[in-house]
Design a protein around this motif. Structure first.
Motif, PDB file in Angstrom:
ATOM      1  N   ARG A   1      -7.719   2.393  -6.167  1.00  0.00           N
ATOM      2  CA  ARG A   1      -6.263   3.019  -6.203  1.00  0.00           C
ATOM      3  C   ARG A   1      -5.455   2.783  -7.408  1.00  0.00           C
ATOM      4  O   ARG A   1      -6.016   1.989  -8.370  1.00  0.00           O
TER       5      ARG A   1
ATOM      6  N   ASP B   1       1.560   4.500  -7.659  1.00  0.00           N
ATOM      7  CA  ASP B   1       2.204   6.044  -7.924  1.00  0.00           C
ATOM      8  C   ASP B   1       2.855   6.189  -8.942  1.00  0.00           C
ATOM      9  O   ASP B   1       3.436   7.532  -9.292  1.00  0.00           O
TER      10      ASP B   1
ATOM     11  N   ASP C   1       0.849   3.135  -3.232  1.00  0.00           N
ATOM     12  CA  ASP C   1      -0.513   3.508  -3.836  1.00  0.00           C
ATOM     13  C   ASP C   1      -0.745   4.938  -3.747  1.00  0.00           C
ATOM     14  O   ASP C   1      -0.654   5.499  -2.598  1.00  0.00           O
ATOM     15  N   ILE C   2      -1.665   5.179  -4.703  1.00  0.00           N
ATOM     16  CA  ILE C   2      -2.504   6.452  -4.600  1.00  0.00           C
ATOM     17  C   ILE C   2      -3.981   6.383  -4.576  1.00  0.00           C
ATOM     18  O   ILE C   2      -4.488   5.487  -5.605  1.00  0.00           O
ATOM     19  N   GLN C   3      -4.523   6.633  -3.242  1.00  0.00           N
ATOM     20  CA  GLN C   3      -5.900   6.347  -3.345  1.00  0.00           C
ATOM     21  C   GLN C   3      -6.849   7.350  -3.731  1.00  0.00           C
ATOM     22  O   GLN C   3      -6.696   8.524  -3.476  1.00  0.00           O
ATOM     23  N   LEU C   4      -7.573   6.972  -4.922  1.00  0.00           N
ATOM     24  CA  LEU C   4      -8.496   7.880  -5.696  1.00  0.00           C
ATOM     25  C   LEU C   4      -9.443   8.271  -4.963  1.00  0.00           C
ATOM     26  O   LEU C   4     -10.356   9.268  -5.162  1.00  0.00           O
TER      27      LEU C   4
ATOM     28  N   HIS D   1      -3.390  13.419  -9.292  1.00  0.00           N
ATOM     29  CA  HIS D   1      -3.538  12.923  -8.114  1.00  0.00           C
ATOM     30  C   HIS D   1      -1.895  12.417  -7.575  1.00  0.00           C
ATOM     31  O   HIS D   1      -1.926  11.575  -6.789  1.00  0.00           O
TER      32      HIS D   1
ATOM     33  N   LYS E   1       0.812  -1.226   0.015  1.00  0.00           N
ATOM     34  CA  LYS E   1       0.063  -0.064  -0.001  1.00  0.00           C
ATOM     35  C   LYS E   1       0.752   1.176   0.029  1.00  0.00           C
ATOM     36  O   LYS E   1       0.359   2.184  -0.161  1.00  0.00           O
TER      37      LYS E   1
ATOM     38  N   TRP F   1       0.346  10.623  -9.568  1.00  0.00           N
ATOM     39  CA  TRP F   1       1.113   9.541 -10.525  1.00  0.00           C
ATOM     40  C   TRP F   1       2.207  10.156 -11.411  1.00  0.00           C
ATOM     41  O   TRP F   1       1.994  11.335 -11.876  1.00  0.00           O
TER      42      TRP F   1
ATOM     43  N   ALA G   1     -12.176   0.938  -1.928  1.00  0.00           N
ATOM     44  CA  ALA G   1     -11.355   2.084  -2.344  1.00  0.00           C
ATOM     45  C   ALA G   1     -11.085   1.979  -3.992  1.00  0.00           C
ATOM     46  O   ALA G   1     -11.202   1.030  -4.441  1.00  0.00           O
TER      47      ALA G   1
END
Length: 116
Positions: free
Chosen positions: A29, A32, A6-9, A104, A3, A106, A27
């Motif tokens: 996600r 990144d 990860d980028i949680q959207l 976000h 995790k 990335w 979630a």
């Protein structure tokens, strides 16, 4: 899957499958960073039925959530069936998603090679 990369959207949200049954996603996600196309991971609170990663209602609900978050491009394709899990749907985002993902956090690793 770690995790920490990860980028949680999106946090939790509810959606319905094509049969009208409600499901709770926990979630949406992405990793990144990556090269070009992005896999989008949708985690679910409860197990899905076998093959449900192709369910038109679930995909429509996921797309509606992404559109509510500001994504305006085409609908995603389902990723390879071997990537799918009981509580996870993996979708392949089209190229148009990259701009949204960059907003976000990335990073497109392929851009490093475009500078040469």
């Amino acid at each position: 899957m770690s995790k920490s990369t990860d980028i949680q959207l999106s946090g939790p949200f509810k959606l319905k499958d094509a049969a009208g049954r409600e499901h709770e996603a926990t979630a949406i996600r992405i990793f990144d960073e990556g090269y070009g196309l992005i896999d989008v991971y949708i985690d679910f609170k409860a197990s899905l039925e076998k093959g449900q990663f192709r369910d038109s209602g679930l995909i429509s609900g996921i797309m509606a959530r992404l559109r509510a978050l500001g994504y305006s491009g085409p609908v995603f394709d389902t990723a390879d069936p071997v990537l799918q899990e009981r509580k996870l749907i993996v979708l392949e985002a089209p190229e148009e998603f990259c701009g949204f993902a960059k907003k976000h956090g990335w990073k497109d690793l392929a851009e490093e090679f475009n500078d040469e």
